[in-house]
Write a protein that holds these residues in place. Structure first.
Motif, PDB file in Angstrom:
ATOM      1  N   PRO A 142     -16.762  -5.824   8.372  1.00 17.32           N
ATOM      2  CA  PRO A 142     -15.690  -5.704   7.386  1.00 17.32           C
ATOM      3  C   PRO A 142     -15.175  -4.265   7.325  1.00 17.32           C
ATOM      4  N   VAL A 143     -13.878  -4.142   7.132  1.00 16.55           N
ATOM      5  CA  VAL A 143     -13.221  -2.832   7.094  1.00 16.55           C
ATOM      6  C   VAL A 143     -12.720  -2.567   5.683  1.00 16.55           C
ATOM      7  N   THR A 144     -13.003  -1.375   5.197  1.00 19.22           N
ATOM      8  CA  THR A 144     -12.469  -0.937   3.905  1.00 19.22           C
ATOM      9  C   THR A 144     -11.673   0.332   4.122  1.00 19.22           C
ATOM     10  N   HIS A 145     -10.419   0.296   3.708  1.00 14.48           N
ATOM     11  CA  HIS A 145      -9.580   1.493   3.699  1.00 14.48           C
ATOM     12  C   HIS A 145      -9.670   2.035   2.275  1.00 14.48           C
ATOM     13  N   LEU A 146     -10.258   3.201   2.103  1.00 14.08           N
ATOM     14  CA  LEU A 146     -10.496   3.714   0.757  1.00 14.08           C
ATOM     15  C   LEU A 146      -9.209   3.899  -0.043  1.00 14.08           C
ATOM     16  N   ASP A 147      -8.113   4.202   0.630  1.00  9.16           N
ATOM     17  CA  ASP A 147      -6.857   4.327  -0.113  1.00  9.16           C
ATOM     18  C   ASP A 147      -6.487   3.009  -0.784  1.00  9.16           C
ATOM     19  N   ALA A 148      -6.741   1.894  -0.113  1.00 10.37           N
ATOM     20  CA  ALA A 148      -6.426   0.587  -0.685  1.00 10.37           C
ATOM     21  C   ALA A 148      -7.330   0.291  -1.880  1.00 10.37           C
TER      22      ALA A 148
ATOM     23  N   PHE B 237      -8.624   2.771  -3.833  1.00 10.13           N
ATOM     24  CA  PHE B 237      -8.406   3.800  -4.840  1.00 10.13           C
ATOM     25  C   PHE B 237      -7.082   3.647  -5.580  1.00 10.13           C
ATOM     26  N   TYR B 238      -6.042   3.175  -4.883  1.00 10.81           N
ATOM     27  CA  TYR B 238      -4.711   3.048  -5.483  1.00 10.81           C
ATOM     28  C   TYR B 238      -4.336   1.588  -5.669  1.00 10.81           C
ATOM     29  N   ASP B 239      -3.681   1.293  -6.788  1.00  7.69           N
ATOM     30  CA  ASP B 239      -3.112  -0.043  -6.933  1.00  7.69           C
ATOM     31  C   ASP B 239      -1.665  -0.013  -6.430  1.00  7.69           C
ATOM     32  N   ASP B 240      -0.949  -1.106  -6.611  1.00  2.97           N
ATOM     33  CA  ASP B 240       0.416  -1.203  -6.078  1.00  2.97           C
ATOM     34  C   ASP B 240       1.393  -0.221  -6.709  1.00  2.97           C
ATOM     35  N   GLU B 241       1.080   0.286  -7.884  1.00  2.24           N
ATOM     36  CA  GLU B 241       1.948   1.263  -8.549  1.00  2.24           C
ATOM     37  C   GLU B 241       1.423   2.692  -8.373  1.00  2.24           C
ATOM     38  N   TRP B 242       0.509   2.881  -7.453  1.00  2.00           N
ATOM     39  CA  TRP B 242      -0.094   4.188  -7.151  1.00  2.00           C
ATOM     40  C   TRP B 242      -0.962   4.729  -8.290  1.00  2.00           C
ATOM     41  N   ASN B 243      -1.457   3.839  -9.133  1.00  2.00           N
ATOM     42  CA  ASN B 243      -2.412   4.268 -10.148  1.00  2.00           C
ATOM     43  C   ASN B 243      -3.774   4.406  -9.494  1.00  2.00           C
ATOM     44  N   GLU B 244      -4.502   5.424  -9.891  1.00  2.00           N
ATOM     45  CA  GLU B 244      -5.818   5.697  -9.310  1.00  2.00           C
ATOM     46  C   GLU B 244      -6.904   4.938 -10.058  1.00  2.00           C
ATOM     47  N   LEU B 245      -7.879   4.439  -9.313  1.00  2.00           N
ATOM     48  CA  LEU B 245      -9.064   3.845  -9.900  1.00  2.00           C
ATOM     49  C   LEU B 245      -9.867   4.972 -10.543  1.00  2.00           C
ATOM     50  N   PRO B 246     -10.423   4.765 -11.718  1.00  2.00           N
ATOM     51  CA  PRO B 246     -11.265   5.827 -12.288  1.00  2.00           C
ATOM     52  C   PRO B 246     -12.373   6.210 -11.305  1.00  2.00           C
ATOM     53  N   MET B 247     -12.654   7.507 -11.197  1.00  2.00           N
ATOM     54  CA  MET B 247     -13.574   8.009 -10.171  1.00  2.00           C
ATOM     55  C   MET B 247     -14.961   7.377 -10.270  1.00  2.00           C
ATOM     56  N   GLU B 248     -15.442   7.128 -11.470  1.00  2.00           N
ATOM     57  CA  GLU B 248     -16.762   6.499 -11.620  1.00  2.00           C
ATOM     58  C   GLU B 248     -16.772   5.102 -10.994  1.00  2.00           C
ATOM     59  N   LYS B 249     -15.716   4.321 -11.243  1.00  2.00           N
ATOM     60  CA  LYS B 249     -15.623   2.980 -10.656  1.00  2.00           C
ATOM     61  C   LYS B 249     -15.470   3.069  -9.141  1.00  2.00           C
TER      62      LYS B 249
ATOM     63  N   HIS C 234       2.833   0.351  -0.025  1.00  2.03           N
ATOM     64  CA  HIS C 234       1.621  -0.299   0.469  1.00  2.03           C
ATOM     65  C   HIS C 234       2.029  -1.361   1.489  1.00  2.03           C
ATOM     66  N   LYS C 235       1.485  -1.254   2.678  1.00  2.00           N
ATOM     67  CA  LYS C 235       1.882  -2.181   3.740  1.00  2.00           C
ATOM     68  C   LYS C 235       0.746  -3.068   4.225  1.00  2.00           C
ATOM     69  N   GLY C 236      -0.434  -2.944   3.634  1.00  2.00           N
ATOM     70  CA  GLY C 236      -1.584  -3.705   4.118  1.00  2.00           C
ATOM     71  C   GLY C 236      -2.187  -3.021   5.329  1.00  2.00           C
ATOM     72  N   ASN C 237      -3.325  -3.514   5.791  1.00  2.00           N
ATOM     73  CA  ASN C 237      -4.012  -2.946   6.958  1.00  2.00           C
ATOM     74  C   ASN C 237      -4.269  -1.449   6.831  1.00  2.00           C
ATOM     75  N   GLY C 238      -4.439  -0.963   5.604  1.00  2.00           N
ATOM     76  CA  GLY C 238      -4.756   0.438   5.418  1.00  2.00           C
ATOM     77  C   GLY C 238      -3.566   1.364   5.416  1.00  2.00           C
ATOM     78  N   VAL C 239      -2.365   0.826   5.542  1.00  2.00           N
ATOM     79  CA  VAL C 239      -1.172   1.669   5.586  1.00  2.00           C
ATOM     80  C   VAL C 239      -0.649   1.838   4.162  1.00  2.00           C
ATOM     81  N   HIS C 240      -0.792   3.057   3.652  1.00  7.11           N
ATOM     82  CA  HIS C 240      -0.310   3.414   2.316  1.00  7.11           C
ATOM     83  C   HIS C 240       0.518   4.676   2.481  1.00  7.11           C
ATOM     84  N   ASN C 241       1.820   4.536   2.551  1.00 11.88           N
ATOM     85  CA  ASN C 241       2.700   5.683   2.788  1.00 11.88           C
ATOM     86  C   ASN C 241       3.280   6.200   1.486  1.00 11.88           C
TER      87      ASN C 241
END
Length: 176
Positions: free
Chosen positions: A34-40, A42-54, A113-120
């Protein structure tokens, strides 16, 4: 090779241009992991950041799995991935190549957000980060790799897209 951490020049919002996302997708396919792109994560669709603890908790859950490929820098949580991986890949491309990568990716994929780890999301902060990465951030990342992964995990430095493709072919041949 079952647990792979991929790091390298990256910009906020995943516009790093070093090829981490591409490498992660290809390695995941080759290793059937399984592949995890950390940007996906960390950011939601509106570019809000996940709280660092979570975000840190999520990474601890991810690295507890038997197989994984995780791409992303996030220096504050890098130790978690480095202590758990059996392979760390540093995408060590030149500043020019990384800058070319962020702009060409923006042209190819557009913003968002384009999927496959692409977050421009290119803005001045991203350009500045990428332009100064080798001088400012790379030494910190290399020090963490030395401290938490060296001697325990295989460390692979890839300095060009051509070298990355050759390395992927070799890994694929070994995992047939």
């Amino acid at each position: 090779m079952k647990k792979v951490a991929i790091v390298g020049c990256g910009g906020s919002g995943g516009s790093g241009g070093s090829g981490k996302s591409y490498l992660a997708r290809e390695l995941g396919r080759i290793l059937d992991a399984p592949v995890t792109h950390l940007d996906a994560a960390f950011y939601d669709d509106e570019w809000n950041e996940l709280p660092m603890e979570k975000f840190a908790d999520l990474q601890r859950e991810l690295v507890a799995q038997p197989r994984w490929v995780i791409d992303g820098n996030y220096n504050s949580t890098l130790q978690t991935r480095l202590e758990a991986c059996d392979t760390v890949v540093m995408m060590d491309v030149s500043t020019v190549a990384a800058l070319y990568g962020i702009f060409s990716r923006q042209i190819r994929h557009g913003a968002g957000h384009k999927g496959n780890g692409v977050h421009n999301r290119i803005h001045w902060g991203v350009v500045k980060y990428v332009a100064t990465y080798r001088r400012r951030m790379r030494p910190r990342v290399m020090a963490k790799i030395e401290q938490f992964a060296s001697g325990r995990a295989e460390v692979v430095l890839l300095s060009s897209r051509r070298q990355t493709r050759r390395w992927l072919r070799r890994v694929a041949a070994e995992h047939r």
